[in-house]
Enzyme design. Structure first.
Site, mmCIF file in Angstrom:
data_model
loop_
_atom_site.group_PDB
_atom_site.id
_atom_site.type_symbol
_atom_site.label_atom_id
_atom_site.label_comp_id
_atom_site.label_asym_id
_atom_site.label_seq_id
_atom_site.Cartn_x
_atom_site.Cartn_y
_atom_site.Cartn_z
ATOM 1 N N HIS A 56 3.801 -3.005 -1.214
ATOM 2 C CA HIS A 56 5.004 -3.243 -2.012
ATOM 3 C C HIS A 56 5.045 -2.312 -3.227
ATOM 4 O O HIS A 56 4.021 -1.797 -3.690
ATOM 5 C CB HIS A 56 5.067 -4.699 -2.469
ATOM 6 C CG HIS A 56 3.919 -5.101 -3.347
ATOM 7 N ND1 HIS A 56 3.838 -4.770 -4.687
ATOM 8 C CD2 HIS A 56 2.782 -5.796 -3.070
ATOM 9 C CE1 HIS A 56 2.725 -5.254 -5.196
ATOM 10 N NE2 HIS A 56 2.055 -5.871 -4.241
ATOM 11 N N GLU A 84 -0.309 -12.056 0.736
ATOM 12 C CA GLU A 84 -1.328 -11.749 -0.256
ATOM 13 C C GLU A 84 -2.550 -12.646 -0.115
ATOM 14 O O GLU A 84 -2.489 -13.745 0.466
ATOM 15 C CB GLU A 84 -0.721 -11.909 -1.660
ATOM 16 C CG GLU A 84 -1.647 -11.598 -2.825
ATOM 17 C CD GLU A 84 -2.149 -10.168 -2.847
ATOM 18 O OE1 GLU A 84 -3.001 -9.836 -1.987
ATOM 19 O OE2 GLU A 84 -1.714 -9.398 -3.719
ATOM 20 N N ALA A 92 3.747 -7.940 -12.380
ATOM 21 C CA ALA A 92 2.346 -8.336 -12.574
ATOM 22 C C ALA A 92 1.446 -7.103 -12.643
ATOM 23 O O ALA A 92 0.508 -7.060 -13.451
ATOM 24 C CB ALA A 92 1.899 -9.256 -11.447
ATOM 25 N N ARG A 123 5.661 -1.206 -7.249
ATOM 26 C CA ARG A 123 4.998 -1.735 -8.447
ATOM 27 C C ARG A 123 5.724 -2.975 -8.959
ATOM 28 O O ARG A 123 6.953 -3.003 -9.057
ATOM 29 C CB ARG A 123 4.957 -0.670 -9.544
ATOM 30 C CG ARG A 123 3.955 -1.010 -10.651
ATOM 31 C CD ARG A 123 3.854 0.092 -11.678
ATOM 32 N NE ARG A 123 5.015 0.100 -12.558
ATOM 33 C CZ ARG A 123 5.127 0.906 -13.619
ATOM 34 N NH1 ARG A 123 4.173 1.784 -13.886
ATOM 35 N NH2 ARG A 123 6.209 0.848 -14.381
ATOM 36 N N HIS A 183 -5.195 -15.348 -0.971
ATOM 37 C CA HIS A 183 -5.215 -16.589 -1.750
ATOM 38 C C HIS A 183 -6.347 -16.458 -2.781
ATOM 39 O O HIS A 183 -7.506 -16.761 -2.496
ATOM 40 C CB HIS A 183 -5.470 -17.794 -0.848
ATOM 41 C CG HIS A 183 -4.329 -18.165 0.036
ATOM 42 N ND1 HIS A 183 -3.224 -18.860 -0.423
ATOM 43 C CD2 HIS A 183 -4.098 -17.928 1.348
ATOM 44 C CE1 HIS A 183 -2.379 -19.040 0.572
ATOM 45 N NE2 HIS A 183 -2.876 -18.492 1.656
#
Length: 228
Positions: A9, A84, A14, A11, A86
């Site tokens: 993905h 993503e 976060a 930027r 965990h």
């Protein structure tokens, strides 16, 4: 077998803040990430895609939005197995703060032993991601043929895990691999071995379009002539 095009993905907010987002909801692309996503259709121009698969998280869906707008007929699938990591109790914390945790060194030097508190292990992360890729390889080949290309939009540690598997690297070496925001990594799978075609590429990708393979799926002795 098909060619997998892995896109990390763009930027995110976060990333900019130095925070480990994990699966925290509502993490969007920042201004630069949105520009990276907007450039993706042009970078992939000329590369036919049979389908796109995405992590369910917002930053991945936002990264794919311009590509889907440019290719309105492109099938989109969501697969939590390329979601993503965990990170559990580490999610939402500053990376600078996490670097002081005893587990940080394990993640860096012995990731196959790393289990995130109230989260999952990096071993399980790699297992689910590789299983997803193998399943999608089979499905794409059945539906679109062995020369098809398909795209998976996912996250940095997922990209690194899949690349380590493709290269036959132990998971403990996966931290040697990098995947910048909106970088493209391409792996061509064959019956006997995968080939890493691109790793963390942030430039032109037109050479990923289908071309004749004079080596017939084998490694090109002497290195080959490259893309036309």
């Amino acid at each position: 077998m098909p060619t997998l095009i892995l896109v990390r993905h763009g930027r995110s907010t976060a990333n900019t803040a130095g925070v480990l987002a994990g699966r925290t909801p509502g993490v969007a692309l920042d201004e630069r990430g949105a520009a990276q996503a907007a450039a993706l259709p042009g970078r992939l121009a000329g590369v036919p895609l049979a389908a796109a698969v995405t992590s369910p998280l917002q930053r991945c869906r936002e990264t794919l939005a311009p590509l889907l707008a440019a290719r309105p007929g492109l099938p989109l699938h969501t697969d939590d197995r390329v979601g993503e990591v965990h990170y559990g109790d580490w999610s939402g914390r500053k990376l600078a703060e996490l670097a002081g945790e005893p587990l940080w060194e394990v993640v860096q030097r012995h990731p196959s032993a790393a289990v995130f508190p109230a989260g999952e292990s990096l071993r399980d992360v790699q297992a689910r991601a590789v299983a997803a890729v193998r399943d999608w390889n089979d499905r794409i080949e059945r539906e679109h043929g062995p020369d098809a290309r398909y795209l998976v939009c996912t996250h940095g540690d997922i990209v690194k895990s899949v690349v380590a598997d493709a290269l036959g690297l132990h998971l403990d070496h996966f931290q040697r691999i990098t995947a910048d925001p909106c970088s493209v990594t391409a792996i061509r799978y064959t019956r006997l071995r995968p080939y890493l075609l691109r790793l963390g590429d942030t430039g032109d990708l037109s050479a990923l379009a289908p071309a004749a393979d004079p080596a017939g799926g084998d490694a090109a002795v002497g290195g080959g002539a490259g893309a036309p």
